[in-house]
Design a protein around this motif. Structure first.
Motif, PDB file in Angstrom:
ATOM      1  N   PHE A   1       0.827  -1.205   0.000  1.00 54.40           N
ATOM      2  CA  PHE A   1       0.000   0.000   0.000  1.00 54.40           C
ATOM      3  C   PHE A   1       0.865   1.260   0.000  1.00 54.40           C
ATOM      4  CE2 PHE A   1      -2.196   3.402   2.243  1.00 54.40           C
ATOM      5  CZ  PHE A   1      -3.411   3.466   1.588  1.00 54.40           C
ATOM      6  N   ALA A   2       1.841   1.291   0.886  1.00 58.98           N
ATOM      7  CA  ALA A   2       2.707   2.466   1.001  1.00 58.98           C
ATOM      8  C   ALA A   2       3.518   2.685  -0.272  1.00 58.98           C
ATOM      9  CB  ALA A   2       3.646   2.310   2.200  1.00 58.98           C
ATOM     10  N   GLY A   3       4.042   1.598  -0.830  1.00 55.50           N
ATOM     11  CA  GLY A   3       4.817   1.719  -2.054  1.00 55.50           C
ATOM     12  C   GLY A   3       4.000   2.240  -3.205  1.00 55.50           C
ATOM     13  N   HIS A   4       2.760   1.766  -3.309  1.00 53.86           N
ATOM     14  CA  HIS A   4       1.883   2.193  -4.399  1.00 53.86           C
ATOM     15  C   HIS A   4       1.578   3.683  -4.315  1.00 53.86           C
ATOM     16  CE1 HIS A   4      -1.384   2.149  -7.306  1.00 53.86           C
ATOM     17  NE2 HIS A   4      -2.166   2.739  -6.394  1.00 53.86           N
ATOM     18  N   TYR A   5       1.143   4.133  -3.172  1.00 55.31           N
ATOM     19  CA  TYR A   5       0.736   5.529  -3.061  1.00 55.31           C
ATOM     20  C   TYR A   5       1.922   6.484  -3.025  1.00 55.31           C
ATOM     21  CZ  TYR A   5      -4.084   4.295  -2.915  1.00 55.31           C
ATOM     22  OH  TYR A   5      -5.323   3.826  -3.288  1.00 55.31           O
TER      23      TYR A   5
END
Length: 210
Positions: A188-192
């Motif tokens: 999630f963090a990497g995507h956003y």
């Protein structure tokens, strides 16, 4: 494939191992190839003219033309065999393998240059363009991270469940790695983080593929 697949086939659909059909492909087999020997979808890099120009110059294609992704290919099989197009791709690679960073994709683009028809992007929804495809028919997990890995691309989180269901009860059930809460938070963090830092890049992709 030209040495293995019989020549009495009219249409041949090739799909990479890191791609999966999520809708009916009946319409794809009936697609009008406009007299060309191949149907394919633009590669993600086509959204970035400066990058595609460098690729085309390196592999010996004229700049300004189209460049397809080789993950999903719809062949007019008889014509491909009669014109020796796959043989041409193979021989091109064997002469200078170090020249082609994308290997088979590069040499297939050379062999079919000017002889391929652009298909709807829903038939090869690559990772970078998937968010802009309303009804994907074939999802292609391009890039190093795949949905069956523990830390997967956030874009493909629903596909992990698909693979877990498909492999459940088989010898390969453990192939699809379980994702911990930490893994999911990392995805999630990497995507956003990527979204927030590459908005101009995302805009270019959206403009090209919508």
């Amino acid at each position: 494939m030209d040495l293995i697949v019989p020549g009495n086939i009219d249409r041949l659909l090739y799909i990479d191992a890191d791609a999966v059909a999520v809708a009916s492909l009946d319409e794809l087999f009936q697609a009008d190839l406009d007299g060309k020997a191949l149907g394919a979808v633009d590669d993600y890099v086509m959204a970035f003219p400066e990058k595609i120009d460098r690729r085309q110059q390196r592999i010996g294609l004229k700049t300004g033309g189209r460049y397809f992704n080789a993950g999903v290919l719809l062949f007019d099989w008889k014509r491909s065999l009669e014109d020796g197009l796959i043989r041409k791709a193979r021989e091109t690679f064997e002469r200078e393998p170090e020249r082609f960073p994308s290997h088979d994709q590069d040499v297939l683009n050379i062999a079919y240059d000017g002889n391929w028809h652009r298909l709807d992007a829903r038939y090869n929804a690559q990772t970078g363009i998937l968010p802009f495809i309303e009804q994907p028919a074939i999802v292609h997990f391009t890039g190093r991270k795949k949905p069956w890995q523990a830390v997967m691309p956030w874009t493909h989180r629903r596909m992990k469940a698909f693979y877990r269901r498909a492999l459940e009860g088989t010898t390969w059930a453990s192939f699809c790695k379980a994702s911990s809460l930490t893994d999911n938070m990392a995805s999630f963090a990497g995507h956003y983080s990527t979204v927030l830092t590459t908005l101009p890049k995302i805009a270019k992709v959206r403009a090209h593929f919508r």
